[in-house]
Write an enzyme that holds these catalytic residues in place. Sequence first.
Site, mmCIF file in Angstrom:
data_model
loop_
_atom_site.group_PDB
_atom_site.id
_atom_site.type_symbol
_atom_site.label_atom_id
_atom_site.label_comp_id
_atom_site.label_asym_id
_atom_site.label_seq_id
_atom_site.Cartn_x
_atom_site.Cartn_y
_atom_site.Cartn_z
ATOM 1 N N GLY A 51 0.765 -1.246 0.000
ATOM 2 C CA GLY A 51 0.000 0.000 0.000
ATOM 3 C C GLY A 51 0.791 1.289 0.000
ATOM 4 N N GLU A 105 3.542 3.810 6.158
ATOM 5 C CA GLU A 105 2.327 3.022 5.902
ATOM 6 C C GLU A 105 1.360 3.826 5.044
ATOM 7 O OE1 GLU A 105 0.813 0.346 6.098
ATOM 8 O OE2 GLU A 105 1.438 -0.877 7.802
ATOM 9 N N ASP A 106 0.491 3.125 4.336
ATOM 10 C CA ASP A 106 -0.575 3.824 3.609
ATOM 11 C C ASP A 106 -1.691 4.242 4.558
ATOM 12 O OD1 ASP A 106 -1.245 1.155 4.074
ATOM 13 O OD2 ASP A 106 -2.192 0.845 2.129
ATOM 14 N N ASP A 109 -5.534 1.556 10.528
ATOM 15 C CA ASP A 109 -6.954 1.362 10.812
ATOM 16 C C ASP A 109 -7.064 0.875 12.268
ATOM 17 O OD1 ASP A 109 -9.597 0.357 10.854
ATOM 18 O OD2 ASP A 109 -9.520 -0.366 8.809
ATOM 19 N N LYS A 137 -7.370 6.187 10.868
ATOM 20 C CA LYS A 137 -8.789 6.090 11.234
ATOM 21 C C LYS A 137 -8.894 6.105 12.759
ATOM 22 C CE LYS A 137 -10.358 3.430 7.178
ATOM 23 N NZ LYS A 137 -10.925 2.155 6.682
ATOM 24 N N ILE A 159 -11.639 3.323 1.722
ATOM 25 C CA ILE A 159 -11.138 4.143 0.617
ATOM 26 C C ILE A 159 -10.165 3.351 -0.268
ATOM 27 C CG2 ILE A 159 -11.437 6.336 1.848
ATOM 28 C CD1 ILE A 159 -8.421 6.271 2.475
ATOM 29 N N ASP A 165 -5.949 -0.373 -2.010
ATOM 30 C CA ASP A 165 -6.703 -1.256 -2.901
ATOM 31 C C ASP A 165 -7.993 -1.766 -2.280
ATOM 32 O OD1 ASP A 165 -5.169 -2.931 -0.994
ATOM 33 O OD2 ASP A 165 -6.100 -4.583 -2.082
ATOM 34 N N ARG A 171 -5.191 0.507 -6.846
ATOM 35 C CA ARG A 171 -4.000 1.163 -6.300
ATOM 36 C C ARG A 171 -3.473 2.258 -7.224
ATOM 37 N NH1 ARG A 171 -2.202 -2.120 -2.051
ATOM 38 N NH2 ARG A 171 -2.480 -4.347 -2.330
#
Length: 182
Positions: A51, A105-106, A109, A137, A159, A165, A171
């Site tokens: 990601g 990191e992307d 969560d 998040k 998202i 993805d 992506r």
Amino acid sequence: MNKTIKLHNLNFKTMIPAAEIESAVSRIAAQINQEYMGSTTPPLLVGVLNGSFMFLSDLVKKLEFGCEVTFIKIASYSGTKSSGEVSELIGLNSSIQGRDLIVVEDIVDSGNSIEHTLNMLSGRGANSIKVCTLFFKPKAYTKTIKIDYKAFDIGNEFIVGYGLDYDQLGRNFKDIYVVCDE
Ligand code: IMP
Ligand code: MG
């Protein structure tokens, strides 16, 4: 600009345009530049695949000192027990002894993935380990690990785009899209 895309069975609509992402990436880069500019040993940026590839590549272009980049790829299996299990698909190929790491990191969560990543990296002699994420998040986060650099706080919506993805699709998009029919 309002666009919708379909990935597998779900429709997504534009949420954050590329220009806004670029400003946020510049903001993060400015923070990192300020923090590491004078340091004698440059930080090692550790991108977490898959990601983070797009975020990391845009971020490092905005850093104004020579830095090193490496990648790790981790698969985490939560299984039936909360402890989970992590397997390292691509491990670190360089020593991190005495190094200042920035894990990129992307999205964070629940925080399970970043916790697993930090567990994997700790005990290998790094001087410091910081966490940088494009998306966070806060309502879903269950950990206490400090997020040192983050570009966007979002709600619990799902998202895609800019490296993120839905079941491996999406992506490639330069904007961020949010699911609209769930
Ligand atoms: P965590 O372990 O719950 O923090 O989740 C982190 C991982 O879940 C990320 O690295 C993503 O692969 C995935 N993920 C979580 N939220 C999203 C999302 O909104 N879109 C795409 N992937 C997500
Ligand atoms: Mg990820």
